[in-house]
Design a protein around this motif. Structure first.
Motif, mmCIF file in Angstrom:
data_model
loop_
_atom_site.group_PDB
_atom_site.id
_atom_site.type_symbol
_atom_site.label_atom_id
_atom_site.label_comp_id
_atom_site.label_asym_id
_atom_site.label_seq_id
_atom_site.Cartn_x
_atom_site.Cartn_y
_atom_site.Cartn_z
ATOM 1 N N GLU A 59 0.941 -1.182 0.175
ATOM 2 C CA GLU A 59 0.126 0.078 0.067
ATOM 3 C C GLU A 59 0.939 1.265 -0.081
ATOM 4 O OE1 GLU A 59 -2.020 2.215 -0.390
ATOM 5 O OE2 GLU A 59 -3.824 1.310 0.427
ATOM 6 N N ASP A 60 0.767 2.111 -0.889
ATOM 7 C CA ASP A 60 1.513 3.388 -1.042
ATOM 8 C C ASP A 60 1.055 4.457 -0.087
ATOM 9 O OD1 ASP A 60 -0.701 3.367 -2.574
ATOM 10 O OD2 ASP A 60 -0.070 5.129 -3.499
ATOM 11 N N GLU A 61 -0.368 4.485 0.140
ATOM 12 C CA GLU A 61 -0.525 5.437 1.138
ATOM 13 C C GLU A 61 -0.225 5.276 2.505
ATOM 14 O OE1 GLU A 61 -5.099 6.465 0.201
ATOM 15 O OE2 GLU A 61 -4.443 5.014 -1.136
ATOM 16 N N MET A 120 -4.739 0.215 -6.227
ATOM 17 C CA MET A 120 -4.141 1.463 -6.637
ATOM 18 C C MET A 120 -2.907 1.817 -6.190
ATOM 19 S SD MET A 120 -6.251 3.400 -8.647
ATOM 20 C CE MET A 120 -6.190 4.797 -8.417
ATOM 21 N N LYS A 163 -12.420 -0.802 -0.409
ATOM 22 C CA LYS A 163 -12.003 0.310 0.654
ATOM 23 C C LYS A 163 -13.105 1.278 0.387
ATOM 24 C CE LYS A 163 -7.152 1.345 0.202
ATOM 25 N NZ LYS A 163 -6.183 1.965 -0.688
ATOM 26 N N ASP A 171 -2.999 -3.772 -2.359
ATOM 27 C CA ASP A 171 -4.040 -2.844 -2.725
ATOM 28 C C ASP A 171 -3.913 -2.559 -4.261
ATOM 29 O OD1 ASP A 171 -5.602 -0.355 -2.502
ATOM 30 O OD2 ASP A 171 -3.930 0.982 -2.867
HETATM 31 CA CA CA Z 1 -3.085 2.848 -2.979
#
Ligand code: CA
Length: 224
Positions: free
Chosen positions: A8-10, A54, A102, A52
């Protein structure tokens, strides 16, 4: 318990996931983009990957496809956007084992992860405990309060379908598929009748069922 790779990038979501799963006793590591996920996902020793969709560099679908093509069989849970029904189907087609939409409910995600880890353990040593009940899948043995309980084959299959459901509501049709197989003709009333018997054998009291809960108009849900 398990080694889990969270992709997950966030940063805030990654942190929330890592904290939550660590609290469950899992060992968690985080990858922040699709490329890193593709590399780290190939390392051996993961019990599960939370992926994730995205992501920068490569999206989760591509990572999933790539890992499966490379022969990686680690269970994968995709985090998809709520509005995109097509995404979920595509994810499962690409070899993901499950998906959670999500914004996700951490409790639901934990339940799904538990169910997947159980499934991955396979028939070998799968032991499920809830309340006073202990289920040993491979030996088809069920104990309540330590005492062996005599279940019919159908009751046992229904019980396994429930314990592997991750707390999801199962419709009568889904239960028929899971316990009888989709090519069998079974009436919904027959499902209900088996569930009445199953409850009588494993539920703690005669009143409100605690584990196999009716969900009006939808079916049944398993609560641990
Ligand atoms: Ca993401």
């Amino acid at each position: 318990m398990a080694r889990i790779l969270v992709v997950e990038d966030e940063a805030d979501i990654a942190m929330l996931l890592a904290d939550d799963l660590s609290m469950e006793g899992h060992q968690v590591e985080v990858a922040r983009d699709g490329q890193e996920a593709g590399q780290r996902g190939r390392e051996s020793g993961w019990d599960l990957i939370v992926l994730d969709v995205m992501l920068p560099k490569k999206d989760g679908f591509e990572v999933c496809r790539e890992l499966r093509r490379a022969g990686v069989r680690t269970p994968i849970v995709l985090l998809t956007a709520k509005s995109h029904e097509a995404e979920k189907i595509m994810g499962l087609d690409l070899g993901a084992d499950d998906y959670v939409t999500k914004p996700f409910n951490p409790r639901e995600l934990r339940a799904r992860i538990r169910a997947l880890l159980r499934r991955a353990e396979g028939g070998a040593g799968e032991v499920v405990r809830f309340g006073a009940v202990e289920v040993q899948a491979a030996r088809a043995e069920v104990r309540v309060g330590g005492r062996l309980v005599d279940l019919t084959a159908m009751e046992f299959k229904l019980l396994l379908a429930f314990t592997r459901s991750g707390g999801r509501v199962l419709s009568r049709d889904q239960l028929i598929d899971l316990a009888w197989g989709s090519d069998t003709y079974v009436t919904e009333r027959a499902v209900d009748a088996h569930i009445v018997n199953l409850r009588r054998k494993i539920e703690p009291g005669a009143g409100e069922p605690r584990h196999i809960v009716s969900v009006r108009g939808l079916g049944y849900r398993f609560d641990e």
